[in-house]
Design a protein around this motif. Structure first.
Motif, mmCIF file in Angstrom:
data_model
loop_
_atom_site.group_PDB
_atom_site.id
_atom_site.type_symbol
_atom_site.label_atom_id
_atom_site.label_comp_id
_atom_site.label_asym_id
_atom_site.label_seq_id
_atom_site.Cartn_x
_atom_site.Cartn_y
_atom_site.Cartn_z
ATOM 1 N N UNK A 106 -1.966 4.776 23.382
ATOM 2 C CA UNK A 106 -2.045 4.579 21.935
ATOM 3 C C UNK A 106 -1.046 3.538 21.462
ATOM 4 N N UNK A 107 -1.471 2.727 20.516
ATOM 5 C CA UNK A 107 -0.559 1.786 19.883
ATOM 6 C C UNK A 107 0.316 2.549 18.884
ATOM 7 N N UNK A 108 1.359 1.892 18.398
ATOM 8 C CA UNK A 108 2.232 2.528 17.412
ATOM 9 C C UNK A 108 1.443 2.902 16.159
ATOM 10 N N UNK A 109 0.552 2.020 15.723
ATOM 11 C CA UNK A 109 -0.258 2.306 14.538
ATOM 12 C C UNK A 109 -1.163 3.509 14.775
ATOM 13 N N UNK A 110 -1.732 3.595 15.976
ATOM 14 C CA UNK A 110 -2.617 4.723 16.291
ATOM 15 C C UNK A 110 -1.835 6.031 16.329
#
Length: 233
Positions: free
Chosen positions: A156-160
């Motif tokens: 997961x990305x930070x935004x996700x």
């Protein structure tokens, strides 16, 4: 709504009673410890039980054990657990009950300082009683950033991760969009990506927060790292 409270602090217990009654709810029992708790649940038939994690006599895990006992004896009863600090292991224990073949009712896990925002606290209480699962964003951020054996979370990305934390908090897509200054279409794309990366089916009957946090049962000991920053509250 009929509510049972189990909280050892007199000030907080009486404060909760006042807040809830002022909001139009009925407090059917307000207990200082777990003595007689199960009998009180059976006798008063509450619509929601609110428990402190740490209760007498040892102030360790009496409250969480009581919550698990209530869940076993009265599976449909929604439970809200209040904690002074993030108790990752205890949160994991409760969340794990949601992922078993016969899951329990709605669940909430909030830090006590959330009570200070009366309107939001009452809203959380009412959402939990109505069937929503509401997890404190600080709890979620620590659970999602602790050392774990599930490599899916690393995808997961930070935004996700931020979006996932807000999902777990019980926020709708439109609310997430407002908080993060995104379009609802962008939020939907992030959620689709989250489910894909976690190998989860977004069409499952379970609530999306429970599906997204199903991996917690397999995570290892907690790190002392920092939680997710920004956009949660």
């Amino acid at each position: 709504m009929r509510i049972l409270i189990c909280e050892d602090s007199v000030l907080l217990r009486e404060g909760l009673v006042r807040l809830l009654e002022d909001a139009g709810h009925e407090v059917v029992a307000a207990l200082p410890d777990t003595v007689g708790l199960m009998d009180a649940v059976t006798a008063s038939a509450p619509d929601l039980a609110i428990l402190d994690v740490r209760l007498p006599p040892t102030f360790t895990d009496e409250g969480i054990r009581a919550a698990l006992a209530i869940r076993a004896a009265h599976p449909p009863l929604p439970i809200l657990v209040l904690s002074q600090y993030v108790e990752e292991r205890y949160a994991s224990d409760l969340i794990a009950t949601q992922n078993r073949p016969a899951p329990g009712g709605a669940l909430g896990y909030l830090l006590k300082d959330r009570v200070a925002d009366v309107a939001e606290f009452i809203e959380s209480v009412e959402r939990i009683a109505a069937g929503a699962t509401v997890l404190d964003p600080e709890v979620v951020s620590q659970l999602l950033t602790r050392r774990n054996r599930d490599e899916r979370m690393l995808r997961l990305t930070e935004r996700e991760r931020t979006v996932l934390a807000l999902i777990a908090e019980g926020k709708s897509n439109s609310a997430i969009a407002r908080l993060l200054f995104l379009s609802e279409a962008s939020v939907e794309k992030h959620i689709t990506a989250i489910f894909q990366k976690l190998g989860l089916d977004p069409e499952d009957g379970n609530r999306r927060v429970l599906a997204a946090l199903a991996h917690i049962e397999n995570i290892g000991p907690a790190d002392t790292g920092h939680g997710i920053k920004g956009g949660l509250r």
